[in-house]
Design a protein around this motif. Structure first.
Motif, PDB file in Angstrom:
ATOM      1  N   ASP A   1      -6.945   8.211  -0.703  1.00  0.00           N
ATOM      2  CA  ASP A   1      -7.240   6.834  -1.092  1.00  0.00           C
ATOM      3  C   ASP A   1      -8.509   6.786  -1.959  1.00  0.00           C
ATOM      4  O   ASP A   1      -9.556   7.301  -1.558  1.00  0.00           O
ATOM      5  CB  ASP A   1      -7.426   5.997   0.177  1.00  0.00           C
ATOM      6  N   GLU A   2      -8.405   6.153  -3.127  1.00  0.00           N
ATOM      7  CA  GLU A   2      -9.539   6.165  -4.076  1.00  0.00           C
ATOM      8  C   GLU A   2     -10.753   5.413  -3.546  1.00  0.00           C
ATOM      9  O   GLU A   2     -11.884   5.796  -3.809  1.00  0.00           O
ATOM     10  CB  GLU A   2      -9.103   5.619  -5.433  1.00  0.00           C
ATOM     11  N   ARG A   3     -10.531   4.341  -2.774  1.00  0.00           N
ATOM     12  CA  ARG A   3     -11.668   3.593  -2.227  1.00  0.00           C
ATOM     13  C   ARG A   3     -12.422   4.458  -1.221  1.00  0.00           C
ATOM     14  O   ARG A   3     -13.652   4.526  -1.251  1.00  0.00           O
ATOM     15  CB  ARG A   3     -11.158   2.312  -1.565  1.00  0.00           C
TER      16      ARG A   3
ATOM     17  N   ASN B   1      -1.792   9.224   1.897  1.00  0.00           N
ATOM     18  CA  ASN B   1      -2.429   8.085   1.216  1.00  0.00           C
ATOM     19  C   ASN B   1      -3.848   7.858   1.724  1.00  0.00           C
ATOM     20  O   ASN B   1      -4.748   7.568   0.942  1.00  0.00           O
ATOM     21  CB  ASN B   1      -1.607   6.808   1.417  1.00  0.00           C
TER      22      ASN B   1
ATOM     23  N   LEU C   1      -4.567   3.030 -10.364  1.00  0.00           N
ATOM     24  CA  LEU C   1      -4.058   2.210  -9.248  1.00  0.00           C
ATOM     25  C   LEU C   1      -3.649   0.823  -9.756  1.00  0.00           C
ATOM     26  O   LEU C   1      -2.599   0.302  -9.362  1.00  0.00           O
ATOM     27  CB  LEU C   1      -5.117   2.097  -8.142  1.00  0.00           C
TER      28      LEU C   1
ATOM     29  N   THR D   1      -7.533  -0.816   1.406  1.00  0.00           N
ATOM     30  CA  THR D   1      -7.866  -0.886  -0.032  1.00  0.00           C
ATOM     31  C   THR D   1      -7.235  -2.133  -0.662  1.00  0.00           C
ATOM     32  O   THR D   1      -7.878  -2.816  -1.458  1.00  0.00           O
ATOM     33  CB  THR D   1      -7.419   0.401  -0.748  1.00  0.00           C
TER      34      THR D   1
ATOM     35  N   ALA E   1       0.836  -1.212   0.000  1.00  0.00           N
ATOM     36  CA  ALA E   1       0.000   0.000   0.000  1.00  0.00           C
ATOM     37  C   ALA E   1       0.868   1.258   0.000  1.00  0.00           C
ATOM     38  O   ALA E   1       0.616   2.192  -0.770  1.00  0.00           O
ATOM     39  CB  ALA E   1      -0.924  -0.008   1.208  1.00  0.00           C
ATOM     40  N   ASP E   2       1.902   1.270   0.839  1.00  0.00           N
ATOM     41  CA  ASP E   2       2.800   2.438   0.894  1.00  0.00           C
ATOM     42  C   ASP E   2       3.486   2.656  -0.454  1.00  0.00           C
ATOM     43  O   ASP E   2       3.644   3.780  -0.911  1.00  0.00           O
ATOM     44  CB  ASP E   2       3.878   2.232   1.973  1.00  0.00           C
ATOM     45  N   ALA E   3       3.888   1.558  -1.084  1.00  0.00           N
ATOM     46  CA  ALA E   3       4.629   1.662  -2.339  1.00  0.00           C
ATOM     47  C   ALA E   3       3.762   2.165  -3.497  1.00  0.00           C
ATOM     48  O   ALA E   3       4.266   2.841  -4.385  1.00  0.00           O
ATOM     49  CB  ALA E   3       5.227   0.302  -2.695  1.00  0.00           C
TER      50      ALA E   3
ATOM     51  N   GLY F   1       0.880   3.961  -3.063  1.00  0.00           N
ATOM     52  CA  GLY F   1       0.134   5.168  -2.684  1.00  0.00           C
ATOM     53  C   GLY F   1      -1.327   4.924  -2.369  1.00  0.00           C
ATOM     54  O   GLY F   1      -2.195   5.683  -2.791  1.00  0.00           O
ATOM     55  N   THR F   2      -1.580   3.869  -1.602  1.00  0.00           N
ATOM     56  CA  THR F   2      -2.959   3.638  -1.149  1.00  0.00           C
ATOM     57  C   THR F   2      -2.923   3.136   0.292  1.00  0.00           C
ATOM     58  O   THR F   2      -1.892   3.238   0.954  1.00  0.00           O
ATOM     59  CB  THR F   2      -3.685   2.671  -2.119  1.00  0.00           C
ATOM     60  N   THR F   3      -4.057   2.608   0.772  1.00  0.00           N
ATOM     61  CA  THR F   3      -4.075   2.135   2.163  1.00  0.00           C
ATOM     62  C   THR F   3      -4.149   0.615   2.223  1.00  0.00           C
ATOM     63  O   THR F   3      -4.542  -0.036   1.240  1.00  0.00           O
ATOM     64  CB  THR F   3      -5.299   2.705   2.914  1.00  0.00           C
TER      65      THR F   3
ATOM     66  N   MET G   1       5.030  12.821  -7.092  1.00  0.00           N
ATOM     67  CA  MET G   1       4.592  12.351  -5.769  1.00  0.00           C
ATOM     68  C   MET G   1       5.205  13.204  -4.658  1.00  0.00           C
ATOM     69  O   MET G   1       4.504  13.615  -3.727  1.00  0.00           O
ATOM     70  CB  MET G   1       4.995  10.870  -5.612  1.00  0.00           C
TER      71      MET G   1
ATOM     72  N   MET H   1     -17.350  -2.642   1.055  1.00  0.00           N
ATOM     73  CA  MET H   1     -16.621  -2.279  -0.171  1.00  0.00           C
ATOM     74  C   MET H   1     -15.117  -2.473  -0.048  1.00  0.00           C
ATOM     75  O   MET H   1     -14.548  -2.210   0.993  1.00  0.00           O
ATOM     76  CB  MET H   1     -16.896  -0.810  -0.478  1.00  0.00           C
TER      77      MET H   1
ATOM     78  N   ARG I   1       3.283  10.504   4.801  1.00  0.00           N
ATOM     79  CA  ARG I   1       2.932   9.820   3.554  1.00  0.00           C
ATOM     80  C   ARG I   1       1.700   8.928   3.737  1.00  0.00           C
ATOM     81  O   ARG I   1       0.824   8.874   2.879  1.00  0.00           O
ATOM     82  CB  ARG I   1       4.136   8.982   3.093  1.00  0.00           C
TER      83      ARG I   1
ATOM     84  N   TYR J   1     -13.567  -4.723  -3.919  1.00  0.00           N
ATOM     85  CA  TYR J   1     -13.385  -3.436  -4.596  1.00  0.00           C
ATOM     86  C   TYR J   1     -12.543  -3.640  -5.859  1.00  0.00           C
ATOM     87  O   TYR J   1     -11.555  -4.385  -5.833  1.00  0.00           O
ATOM     88  CB  TYR J   1     -12.701  -2.451  -3.636  1.00  0.00           C
ATOM     89  N   VAL J   2     -12.960  -2.976  -6.934  1.00  0.00           N
ATOM     90  CA  VAL J   2     -12.211  -3.061  -8.194  1.00  0.00           C
ATOM     91  C   VAL J   2     -11.357  -1.801  -8.312  1.00  0.00           C
ATOM     92  O   VAL J   2     -11.894  -0.684  -8.292  1.00  0.00           O
ATOM     93  CB  VAL J   2     -13.160  -3.189  -9.407  1.00  0.00           C
ATOM     94  N   ALA J   3     -10.053  -1.992  -8.421  1.00  0.00           N
ATOM     95  CA  ALA J   3      -9.134  -0.852  -8.479  1.00  0.00           C
ATOM     96  C   ALA J   3      -9.363  -0.022  -9.737  1.00  0.00           C
ATOM     97  O   ALA J   3      -9.741  -0.572 -10.780  1.00  0.00           O
ATOM     98  CB  ALA J   3      -7.699  -1.348  -8.447  1.00  0.00           C
ATOM     99  N   SER J   4      -9.115   1.272  -9.643  1.00  0.00           N
ATOM    100  CA  SER J   4      -9.200   2.140 -10.817  1.00  0.00           C
ATOM    101  C   SER J   4      -8.026   1.818 -11.741  1.00  0.00           C
ATOM    102  O   SER J   4      -7.055   1.172 -11.318  1.00  0.00           O
ATOM    103  CB  SER J   4      -9.125   3.602 -10.395  1.00  0.00           C
TER     104      SER J   4
END
Lengths: 67, 151
Positions: B89-91, B85, A44, A29, A20-22, A24-26, B4, B151, B81, A38-41
């Motif tokens: 976060d997109e979700r 994030n 992502l 997710t 997730a860190d690499a 850029g998400t959590t 970034m 979700m 960071r 969940y379906v990633a965009s």
């Protein structure tokens, strides 16, 4: 949509948090993507695939009825 | 510097701005409570005054928690960071959009403010506005929690 993220992560001994860190998400997710909730965009999905050095279609597996 | 890193630097500035806003809220609360000493009982005993103080106190609690979170993030790049994030976060953005955030928050705050003003004219209208705003916020929160689970 099925993904190979868990398998690829385990091969590289990576935790969900590290991935997730690499990309850029959590961590939550990544969990949701791995379990198919969940379906990633596209951006992502691209970042995840690039992180593993693969193409999107090698990481995210589209089933015939989803096309 | 890549995109970034530039985004993170922009976010760092944004956090500093938010910290200043939180301090301003604290100052407003302190000034308002200090003014109580000099205000006439007609003002301090009005329900709108208590409502305003209560509304500000709630805001202060949120501000205090946020300030502690931002201070930690500004000292440590990894936490910064992760916070970036988390917020981008997109979700979570999809969940917030489905729960009607931030529009329900803006409408809720506007209705509460209108409710406080309405106390000067009609307590029935004021209570209706405030209760409706709180119900709306609760529904939005419930939808958000449910979506976070599914979700």
């Amino acid at each position: 949509m099925k993904t190979r993220i868990r398998e690829l992560r385990r091969e590289r001994k990576l935790s969900q948090e590290e991935l997730a860190d690499a990309v850029g998400t959590t961590r939550q997710t990544i969990t949701s993507i791995e379990t198919g909730k969940y379906v990633a965009s596209l951006p992502l999905a691209y970042r995840i695939a690039r992180f593993f050095g693969l193409k999107i279609e090698d990481v995210f597996l589209m089933e015939e009825e989803e096309v | 510097m890549n995109q970034m890193q530039m985004d993170i630097e922009q976010y760092r500035k944004n956090l500093h701005r938010r910290m200043r806003l939180c301090r301003l809220l604290w100052l407003a609360y302190l000034l308002l409570t200090a003014a109580t000493r000099f205000a006439s009982p007609a003002v301090t005993e009005h329900p709108a005054y208590a409502g305003l103080l209560g509304f500000l106190a709630g805001g202060l609690l949120v501000a205090l928690i946020s300030m502690a979170k931002y201070r930690r993030a500004l000292k440590d790049d990894t936490i910064l960071r992760r916070l970036y994030n988390q917020e981008h976060d997109e979700r979570m953005q999809a969940i917030r959009a489905r729960a009607g955030i931030p529009m329900t928050l803006i409408l809720g705050a506007a209705m509460i403010a209108a409710g406080v003003i309405a106390t000067f004219f009609s307590m029935t209208v004021a209570l209706t506005l405030i209760i409706t705003a709180l119900a709306q916020l609760l529904v939005s929160l419930a939808v958000k929690l449910w979506l976070m689970h599914t979700m």
